[in-house]
Design an enzyme around this catalytic site. Sequence first.
Site, mmCIF file in Angstrom:
data_model
loop_
_atom_site.group_PDB
_atom_site.id
_atom_site.type_symbol
_atom_site.label_atom_id
_atom_site.label_comp_id
_atom_site.label_asym_id
_atom_site.label_seq_id
_atom_site.Cartn_x
_atom_site.Cartn_y
_atom_site.Cartn_z
ATOM 1 N N HIS A 158 28.259 26.155 6.450
ATOM 2 C CA HIS A 158 28.858 25.648 7.820
ATOM 3 C C HIS A 158 28.594 26.252 9.038
ATOM 4 O O HIS A 158 26.866 26.428 9.125
ATOM 5 C CB HIS A 158 30.409 25.736 7.676
ATOM 6 N N ASP A 207 22.336 23.308 13.811
ATOM 7 C CA ASP A 207 21.674 24.373 13.559
ATOM 8 C C ASP A 207 20.137 24.939 13.609
ATOM 9 O O ASP A 207 19.639 26.460 13.345
ATOM 10 C CB ASP A 207 22.279 25.194 12.012
ATOM 11 N N HIS A 247 23.396 17.186 6.413
ATOM 12 C CA HIS A 247 24.160 16.659 6.900
ATOM 13 C C HIS A 247 25.271 15.635 5.780
ATOM 14 O O HIS A 247 24.925 15.000 5.301
ATOM 15 C CB HIS A 247 24.107 16.209 8.020
HETATM 16 N N1 CMC Z 1 17.216 21.431 2.060
HETATM 17 C C1 CMC Z 1 17.370 20.702 0.269
HETATM 18 N N2 CMC Z 1 17.856 19.937 -0.577
HETATM 19 C C2 CMC Z 1 19.075 19.397 0.035
HETATM 20 C C3 CMC Z 1 19.087 19.760 1.962
HETATM 21 C C4 CMC Z 1 18.603 20.991 2.168
HETATM 22 N N3 CMC Z 1 18.796 21.669 3.015
HETATM 23 N N4 CMC Z 1 20.616 19.275 1.747
HETATM 24 C C5 CMC Z 1 20.751 18.982 0.766
HETATM 25 N N5 CMC Z 1 19.701 18.321 -0.147
HETATM 26 C C6 CMC Z 1 19.866 17.944 -1.176
HETATM 27 C C7 CMC Z 1 20.784 18.560 -2.425
HETATM 28 O O1 CMC Z 1 20.099 19.035 -3.721
HETATM 29 C C8 CMC Z 1 20.976 16.617 -3.180
HETATM 30 O O2 CMC Z 1 19.290 15.917 -3.628
HETATM 31 P P1 CMC Z 1 19.973 15.724 -5.947
HETATM 32 O O3 CMC Z 1 20.896 14.635 -4.853
HETATM 33 O O4 CMC Z 1 18.588 15.572 -5.890
HETATM 34 O O5 CMC Z 1 21.201 16.579 -6.043
HETATM 35 C C9 CMC Z 1 20.888 15.861 -2.126
HETATM 36 O O6 CMC Z 1 20.107 16.777 -0.776
HETATM 37 C C10 CMC Z 1 21.909 16.098 -1.571
HETATM 38 O O7 CMC Z 1 23.034 16.918 -0.948
HETATM 39 P P2 CMC Z 1 24.688 17.344 -1.415
HETATM 40 O O8 CMC Z 1 24.698 19.140 -1.000
HETATM 41 O O9 CMC Z 1 24.998 16.343 -2.017
HETATM 42 O O10 CMC Z 1 24.832 16.863 0.519
HETATM 43 P P3 CMC Z 1 26.143 17.396 0.879
HETATM 44 O O11 CMC Z 1 26.584 16.490 2.143
HETATM 45 O O12 CMC Z 1 27.510 18.265 -0.125
HETATM 46 O O13 CMC Z 1 25.995 18.716 1.619
HETATM 47 C C11 CMC Z 1 25.262 20.313 3.356
HETATM 48 C C12 CMC Z 1 25.345 18.586 3.003
HETATM 49 C C13 CMC Z 1 25.012 20.059 5.298
HETATM 50 C C14 CMC Z 1 26.280 21.222 2.679
HETATM 51 C C15 CMC Z 1 23.242 20.076 2.674
HETATM 52 O O14 CMC Z 1 22.274 19.710 3.488
HETATM 53 C C16 CMC Z 1 23.192 21.531 3.122
HETATM 54 O O15 CMC Z 1 23.425 22.406 2.000
HETATM 55 N N6 CMC Z 1 22.389 21.880 4.399
HETATM 56 C C17 CMC Z 1 21.751 23.409 4.349
HETATM 57 C C18 CMC Z 1 23.064 24.134 4.831
HETATM 58 C C19 CMC Z 1 23.298 23.797 6.882
HETATM 59 O O16 CMC Z 1 22.557 23.517 7.302
HETATM 60 N N7 CMC Z 1 24.413 23.572 7.257
HETATM 61 C C20 CMC Z 1 24.110 23.606 8.111
HETATM 62 C C21 CMC Z 1 25.413 22.173 8.627
HETATM 63 S S1 CMC Z 1 25.099 21.308 9.698
HETATM 64 C C22 CMC Z 1 25.998 22.139 11.405
HETATM 65 C C23 CMC Z 1 28.220 22.904 10.255
HETATM 66 O O17 CMC Z 1 28.433 22.044 9.798
HETATM 67 O O18 CMC Z 1 27.991 23.693 10.277
#
Ligand code: CMC
Length: 442
Positions: free
Chosen positions: A268, A363, A307
Amino acid sequence: MAKETLTITDNRTGKQYEIAVDDGVIRADDLKQIKTAADDPGIMAYDPSFGNTASCKSRISYIDGDKGILRYRGYDIAELAEKSTYLETAYLIVKGELPDKHHLSMWQHNITIHTMVHENIKKLMEGFRHDAHPMGMMVGTIGALSTFYPEAKDIDSLESRRLQTRRLIGKVPTLAAYAYRHSKGLPYVYPDNDLSYTGNFLQMMFRMTERHYRPNPVLERALDVLFILHADHEQNCSANAVRSVGSSHVDPYSAVAAGVAALYGPLHGGANEAVIRMLQQIGSVDKVPEAIRKFKAGDGRLMGFGHRIYKNYDPRGKIIKKLAYEVFEATGKNPLIDIALELERIALEDDYFVKRKLYPNVDFYSGIIYQAMGFPVNTFPVLFAIPRTSGWMAQWAEMVRDPEQRISRPRQVYIGESERTYEPIETRRAPLTREDAVDAAI
Ligand code: CMC
């Protein structure tokens, strides 16, 4: 027009049910009537991490994740970033409408007179280790504010809700700056109410021996724009934490402390800090393809990408990327931007990221600006928490006033052992080994 209902056939019993659809939503409670027997509690929806469950009705932020749209109270984020100020936007978020001149000036006054914190908060700060993370200090000190303002417990009083909102928005920059000064062993700087909200924050952070600190207007405005962009974001993890904790009718300081704790995590608000650490670790543009290969293989994540809601460019990210170059005019270029640009270029063409619709989020570029402005990396999540306070308070107040909101209490699907009898320790088998430990996550 077709009837706004859903017909469900339960293949276990052959029975049919008609469920109302309102605004594209069905009520999970309506599923309870679908039973196989009179003593069956009925069907539940299983939705770990709320992937497709609305927890509230809200009028504050609107996101269209496919189109990359974000609006506060109906106003597009790009227009607010261009024309508004953070305090004006905070008014909009908290009160629902943009203020006229008179109300804006009253609001600015009402926030500014609350920038001081009780001297005992300084003593509390001094109890932290010199290297304490400022977000940990924020969680502790914002929670502690509830003990200074016990009347905040009166959450049903409009006057009290208003007062705590002004106090919190006024005090978070002071707490954030104190946390930073503590880590540097520098004396705390008291607020200067002649300066703007962000100008005062910059002086509390960076003022040294100068008699009158005058913030650089480019940086003051850039920070104000960043604050506008971070002010609210509908039901994200921290807003949900504030609402959930607040639903027990605890005071708003305790609820917002929970929001700060949620924001601290690297998935986050901690992501802006994690992005810079990632860029530093990659080190140079030529190492980017190797880094992308690692992320795709599941060795870490490309921080600042992806996201839950945006399946397109995060509109805040676009504005921040442009803003970075305006800041560099005043500060000089942050060399990490070249690595970030190359990461973005490769990722946006790569099948892995394209298929999963992973785009830069808010971010990805914000930390690069903060770093160019002279903020230490561990203060980045705090720079997110300061402006998000207006959003948290708006979300909290909306929840408190919503007659449909009760204490937040999700259900579970129990998959543990069925009933067993207590075995005396003398005859119990050896504790689980690592290999056969199904549940031994801790
Ligand atoms: N790098 C590589 N792979 C990713 C990433 C990433 N940053 N984000 C998602 N994926 C992949 C994930 O491994 C999954 O792949 P698979 O379907 O093969 O298992 C797929 O994409 C879907 O990911 P998810 O974890 O199910 O997605 P989510 O909606 O639960 O998570 C998120 C959203 C923001 C937590 C995630 O994209 C992430 O960890 N991003 C990096 C951290 C980040 O930048 N966070 C800031 C978010 S925006 C500001 C805020 O809210 O604070």
